[in-house]
Design a protein around this motif. Sequence first.
Motif, short mmCIF file in Angstrom:
data_model
loop_
_atom_site.label_atom_id
_atom_site.label_comp_id
_atom_site.label_asym_id
_atom_site.label_seq_id
_atom_site.Cartn_x
_atom_site.Cartn_y
_atom_site.Cartn_z
N VAL A 103 0.84 -1.20 0.00
CA VAL A 103 0.00 0.00 0.00
C VAL A 103 0.88 1.26 0.00
CG1 VAL A 103 -1.80 1.28 1.23
CG2 VAL A 103 -1.82 -1.23 1.24
N LEU A 107 1.01 4.34 -2.60
CA LEU A 107 0.88 5.72 -2.13
C LEU A 107 2.05 6.58 -2.60
CD1 LEU A 107 -0.28 5.00 1.54
CD2 LEU A 107 -1.64 6.16 -0.22
N GLN A 121 -8.54 2.70 -1.35
CA GLN A 121 -7.80 1.60 -0.76
C GLN A 121 -8.76 0.54 -0.25
OE1 GLN A 121 -4.94 0.25 -0.47
NE2 GLN A 121 -5.32 -1.18 1.19
N CYS A 159 -2.77 4.98 4.64
CA CYS A 159 -3.61 5.86 3.81
C CYS A 159 -4.07 7.08 4.60
CB CYS A 159 -4.81 5.08 3.29
SG CYS A 159 -4.40 3.88 2.00
N TYR A 162 -1.04 9.46 4.86
CA TYR A 162 -0.73 10.17 3.61
C TYR A 162 -1.82 11.20 3.29
CZ TYR A 162 3.43 7.66 2.03
OH TYR A 162 4.72 7.19 1.91
N ARG A 163 -3.06 10.86 3.57
CA ARG A 163 -4.16 11.79 3.34
C ARG A 163 -3.99 13.06 4.17
NH1 ARG A 163 -9.40 8.79 4.45
NH2 ARG A 163 -9.11 9.31 6.65
N ILE A 170 -7.63 10.24 -0.56
CA ILE A 170 -7.55 8.79 -0.37
C ILE A 170 -8.70 8.35 0.54
CG2 ILE A 170 -6.11 6.87 0.41
CD1 ILE A 170 -3.72 8.92 0.29
N ASN A 172 -10.60 4.95 2.37
CA ASN A 172 -10.56 3.53 2.75
C ASN A 172 -11.97 2.95 2.70
OD1 ASN A 172 -7.81 2.60 3.75
ND2 ASN A 172 -8.04 4.50 4.94
#
Length: 322
Positions: A103, A107, A121, A159, A162-163, A170, A172
């Motif tokens: 993942v 990313l 994701q 995720c 990073y978001r 992103i 989930n």
Amino acid sequence: MSKNALITGISGQDGSYLAELLLDKGYNVYGILRRLSSPNTSRIDHIINSIELIQGDITDQSSLNEAMRVSDPDEVYNLAAQSFVGTSWNQPVHTADVTGIGVVRVLEAVKHLAPSAHMYQASSSEMFGKVQETPQTENTKFYPRSPYGFSKVFGYWACVNYRESYDMHISNGILFNHESPRRGIEFVTRKITDGVARIKYGLSNELRLGNLDARRDWGFAGDYVDAMWRMVQQEKPDDYVIATGETHSVQELVEFAFSRAGLDWEKYVVVDPKFVRPAEVQLLLGDATKAKNVLGWEPKVKFKELVEMMVDADLEKLKKSK
């Protein structure tokens, strides 16, 4: 102007249904496919001339970067994973590398080469594992019970990080169990429906299973990929539970499946301890209220319809092969 979508795991169950959905919506669909001596494209053979396949691997950063350059995606759907819980016990390091660290590689590729793309994701209800409350919502504490589960938790938090760190779009999707006639034979749902068909046609005389009391929230994969697409279309990224809100035991699934073929399940099913997990997840039940309110999403296919669809498909498949 048509949008470009890149799908990792396009040859899997969800990837194939998602590719169909996106093609119907006019997308240019790209998919990453691992190079194997005998690539398995059976789920996408019917649309293979309408999509563009890019050789790559979620364990190889350079190939993911190249896939981003080639596809120039508006949307990225990360569905690639070592997705079988049973195998994750035998291959925990591989599962962590593919399902977890993989993942982060995706990313990184998105961050550097497609920073404005909206990304989905594939998270999992297995993250809840030993459930801390029922039903499970977006706010339920994770308690994974397998290498697959804790790898998915790693990917989920990657995720979120990073978001929040890079202002990336992103989302989930915490998807509960979702099945179809395209489900892999190793998963219990398909193992059962395929087993029923084999018994019906005299190719087998028993079906060996593990814990019949485990309960799951089972839906149809075709419904669930629609939820993925809806998440990516939102102005703001977020995380959503996708589920039917109903729970059924493995034994109920067995009863429906054998009944569909006119068979008495108790004559053929054998409980085998070797199919019981080291740490069992006994009950999963999702609350998709947020998805309904925000995305306008609701499942369409009911549990019994799903089981009958799968049994009918496996009966037809074996009938043709005979």
